[in-house]
Write an enzyme that holds these catalytic residues in place. Structure first.
Site, PDB file in Angstrom:
ATOM      1  N   ASP A  35      93.832 -68.455  -9.953  1.00  0.00           N
ATOM      2  CA  ASP A  35      95.281 -68.173  -9.732  1.00  0.00           C
ATOM      3  C   ASP A  35      95.727 -69.742  -9.414  1.00  0.00           C
ATOM      4  O   ASP A  35      95.286 -70.210  -8.465  1.00  0.00           O
ATOM      5  CB  ASP A  35      95.629 -67.169  -8.928  1.00  0.00           C
ATOM      6  CG  ASP A  35      97.032 -66.952  -8.876  1.00  0.00           C
ATOM      7  OD1 ASP A  35      97.828 -67.892  -8.669  1.00  0.00           O
ATOM      8  OD2 ASP A  35      97.382 -65.669  -9.116  1.00  0.00           O
ATOM      9  N   GLN A  98     105.216 -57.060  -9.027  1.00  0.00           N
ATOM     10  CA  GLN A  98     104.367 -57.911 -10.276  1.00  0.00           C
ATOM     11  C   GLN A  98     105.112 -58.909 -10.979  1.00  0.00           C
ATOM     12  O   GLN A  98     106.500 -58.592 -11.298  1.00  0.00           O
ATOM     13  CB  GLN A  98     104.143 -56.698 -11.249  1.00  0.00           C
ATOM     14  CG  GLN A  98     103.430 -56.985 -12.252  1.00  0.00           C
ATOM     15  CD  GLN A  98     103.031 -55.978 -13.621  1.00  0.00           C
ATOM     16  OE1 GLN A  98     103.908 -54.730 -13.584  1.00  0.00           O
ATOM     17  NE2 GLN A  98     101.971 -56.210 -14.425  1.00  0.00           N
ATOM     18  N   HIS A 104      96.780 -57.273 -14.986  1.00  0.00           N
ATOM     19  CA  HIS A 104      95.521 -58.077 -14.288  1.00  0.00           C
ATOM     20  C   HIS A 104      95.144 -57.782 -13.068  1.00  0.00           C
ATOM     21  O   HIS A 104      96.272 -56.855 -12.431  1.00  0.00           O
ATOM     22  CB  HIS A 104      95.978 -59.709 -14.259  1.00  0.00           C
ATOM     23  CG  HIS A 104      97.324 -59.710 -13.478  1.00  0.00           C
ATOM     24  ND1 HIS A 104      98.634 -59.497 -14.070  1.00  0.00           N
ATOM     25  CD2 HIS A 104      97.684 -60.008 -12.212  1.00  0.00           C
ATOM     26  CE1 HIS A 104      99.685 -59.686 -13.195  1.00  0.00           C
ATOM     27  NE2 HIS A 104      98.934 -59.920 -12.173  1.00  0.00           N
ATOM     28  N   HIS A 106      93.973 -59.082  -9.144  1.00  0.00           N
ATOM     29  CA  HIS A 106      93.753 -60.298  -8.480  1.00  0.00           C
ATOM     30  C   HIS A 106      92.515 -60.045  -7.593  1.00  0.00           C
ATOM     31  O   HIS A 106      92.125 -58.848  -6.915  1.00  0.00           O
ATOM     32  CB  HIS A 106      94.726 -60.180  -7.319  1.00  0.00           C
ATOM     33  CG  HIS A 106      96.198 -60.407  -7.777  1.00  0.00           C
ATOM     34  ND1 HIS A 106      96.568 -61.609  -7.778  1.00  0.00           N
ATOM     35  CD2 HIS A 106      97.047 -59.543  -8.507  1.00  0.00           C
ATOM     36  CE1 HIS A 106      98.166 -61.746  -8.439  1.00  0.00           C
ATOM     37  NE2 HIS A 106      98.234 -60.465  -8.720  1.00  0.00           N
TER      38      HIS A 106
HETATM   39  P1  5GP Z   1     101.528 -60.696 -10.254  1.00  0.00           P
HETATM   40  O1  5GP Z   1     102.768 -61.108  -9.281  1.00  0.00           O
HETATM   41  O2  5GP Z   1     102.126 -60.115 -11.427  1.00  0.00           O
HETATM   42  O3  5GP Z   1     100.615 -59.464  -9.585  1.00  0.00           O
HETATM   43  O4  5GP Z   1     100.488 -61.800 -10.150  1.00  0.00           O
HETATM   44  C1  5GP Z   1     100.592 -62.811 -11.316  1.00  0.00           C
HETATM   45  C2  5GP Z   1      99.969 -64.138 -10.564  1.00  0.00           C
HETATM   46  O5  5GP Z   1      99.642 -64.950 -11.630  1.00  0.00           O
HETATM   47  C3  5GP Z   1     100.484 -64.648  -9.414  1.00  0.00           C
HETATM   48  O6  5GP Z   1      99.422 -64.724  -8.470  1.00  0.00           O
HETATM   49  C4  5GP Z   1     100.693 -66.205 -10.008  1.00  0.00           C
HETATM   50  O7  5GP Z   1     100.239 -67.198  -9.166  1.00  0.00           O
HETATM   51  C5  5GP Z   1      99.742 -66.298 -11.049  1.00  0.00           C
HETATM   52  N1  5GP Z   1     100.151 -67.160 -12.209  1.00  0.00           N
HETATM   53  C6  5GP Z   1     101.393 -67.258 -12.947  1.00  0.00           C
HETATM   54  N2  5GP Z   1     101.354 -68.244 -13.749  1.00  0.00           N
HETATM   55  C7  5GP Z   1     100.240 -68.802 -13.742  1.00  0.00           C
HETATM   56  C8  5GP Z   1      99.544 -69.582 -14.770  1.00  0.00           C
HETATM   57  O8  5GP Z   1     100.245 -70.313 -15.630  1.00  0.00           O
HETATM   58  N3  5GP Z   1      98.252 -69.727 -14.412  1.00  0.00           N
HETATM   59  C9  5GP Z   1      97.501 -69.321 -13.567  1.00  0.00           C
HETATM   60  N4  5GP Z   1      96.150 -69.599 -13.527  1.00  0.00           N
HETATM   61  N5  5GP Z   1      98.002 -68.190 -12.792  1.00  0.00           N
HETATM   62  C10 5GP Z   1      99.419 -67.922 -12.844  1.00  0.00           C
END
Ligand code: 5GP
Ligand code: ZN
Length: 142
Positions: A35, A98, A104, A106
């Protein structure tokens, strides 16, 4: 088999290789990478290759593959950093915070002193309310 994709999705772009990532794992159904906005050191993501936004959309076998990849990554993170714990976290929808609507899990290394605001403090519930909800959810188990 072709995966569903969304041309505007950041994770679909990573799967397609048009945006780079620090890759940890790659197989037919899943990819894992670091991440880039880590909540803690070693924060990684296990990601379905296809564009399914939530746990309610994704085929069960692909969800299983994402979980297996999360386990593989978690073991490697544990071996590498020896954190005090690791949370596997998977968000569905805005109320669950989200931010990328592409399924995904984490892999989040944890330390007792990290003060991450994802913890709650368990206190005993109302057993009648729990029982009533148990019955309602059980009826929808399918
Ligand atoms: P969510 O909030 O959907 O549970 O988690 C999305 C995750 O994706 C976040 O922790 C964010 O930091 C990560 N993320 C967002 N954009 C990118 C990216 O371009 N590359 C990577 N490696 N992680 C990303
Ligand atoms: Zn996507």
């Amino acid at each position: 088999m072709a995966h569903p994709t969304d041309p505007n999705c950041i994770f679909c772009k990573i799967v397609a290789g048009t945006i780079p990532c620090f890759r940890l794992h790659d197989d037919a159904q899943t990819i894992a990478f670091m991440d880039i906005n880590p909540a803690n050191e070693g924060h990684a993501l296990s990601v379905a290759k296809g564009h399914w936004p939530t746990v309610h959309d994704i085929p069960a076998d692909v969800l299983g593959a994402v979980a297996q990849t999360a386990q593989r990554v978690s073991k490697a993170v544990h071996k590498t950093l020896n954190p005090e714990g690791i949370n596997l976290i998977q968000a569905n929808g805005p109320g669950a915070a989200q931010s990328v609507p592409h399924l995904h899990i984490h892999v989040l290394p944890r330390w007792k002193t990290d003060n991450l605001a994802i913890n709650w403090h368990p206190s005993p519930g109302d057993m009648a309310k729990i029982k009533a909800l148990h019955e309602r959810i059980l009826a929808n188990m399918g």
